[in-house]
Enzyme design. Sequence first.
Site, PDB file in Angstrom:
ATOM      1  N   ARG A   1      -5.459  -0.947  -4.751  1.00 38.24           N
ATOM      2  CA  ARG A   1      -4.475  -1.851  -4.160  1.00 38.24           C
ATOM      3  C   ARG A   1      -4.338  -1.578  -2.667  1.00 38.24           C
ATOM      4  O   ARG A   1      -4.309  -2.492  -1.854  1.00 38.24           O
ATOM      5  CB  ARG A   1      -3.123  -1.698  -4.844  1.00 38.24           C
ATOM      6  CG  ARG A   1      -2.024  -2.542  -4.233  1.00 38.24           C
ATOM      7  CD  ARG A   1      -0.919  -1.597  -3.749  1.00 38.24           C
ATOM      8  NE  ARG A   1       0.102  -2.332  -3.053  1.00 38.24           N
ATOM      9  CZ  ARG A   1       0.463  -2.078  -1.806  1.00 38.24           C
ATOM     10  NH1 ARG A   1      -0.116  -1.133  -1.119  1.00 38.24           N
ATOM     11  NH2 ARG A   1       1.401  -2.768  -1.224  1.00 38.24           N
TER      12      ARG A   1
ATOM     13  N   HIS B   1      -4.875  -3.235   2.814  1.00 37.58           N
ATOM     14  CA  HIS B   1      -4.939  -2.816   4.211  1.00 37.58           C
ATOM     15  C   HIS B   1      -6.341  -2.860   4.809  1.00 37.58           C
ATOM     16  O   HIS B   1      -6.507  -2.566   5.978  1.00 37.58           O
ATOM     17  CB  HIS B   1      -4.365  -1.399   4.359  1.00 37.58           C
ATOM     18  CG  HIS B   1      -2.964  -1.292   3.869  1.00 37.58           C
ATOM     19  ND1 HIS B   1      -1.902  -1.921   4.478  1.00 37.58           N
ATOM     20  CD2 HIS B   1      -2.450  -0.650   2.793  1.00 37.58           C
ATOM     21  CE1 HIS B   1      -0.797  -1.664   3.816  1.00 37.58           C
ATOM     22  NE2 HIS B   1      -1.098  -0.905   2.783  1.00 37.58           N
TER      23      HIS B   1
END
Length: 105
Positions: A73, A78
Amino acid sequence: MRDDHQRLLDIPEAMGKIEKYSGGGKTSFENNELIQTWVIYHLQIMGEAASNISDTTKAKYPSIQWRNITGMRNILEHGYFGLDSDVVWSVVENDLALLKANLQS
């Protein structure tokens, strides 16, 4: 506020949604931006759910690789410009079935 039980249900629900559109295989995934976005979004949901499950509940399911789910995740969230579609597809192809089996048991 969502509890651990609800978050645990989020994970197989997201997996089902991934399975719904990843059935066309890797080529379909690579050639369809909408499928890529769909898969990535639902992997993020799985990671977000996993990151918010209590340590007590996680300890009840030691066969589930919680850190890997959360780590994926974080990478997806990011690392937009550094995403490797082969890595994402590998998770879909190799890791989701095992996770699903572990959650069902």
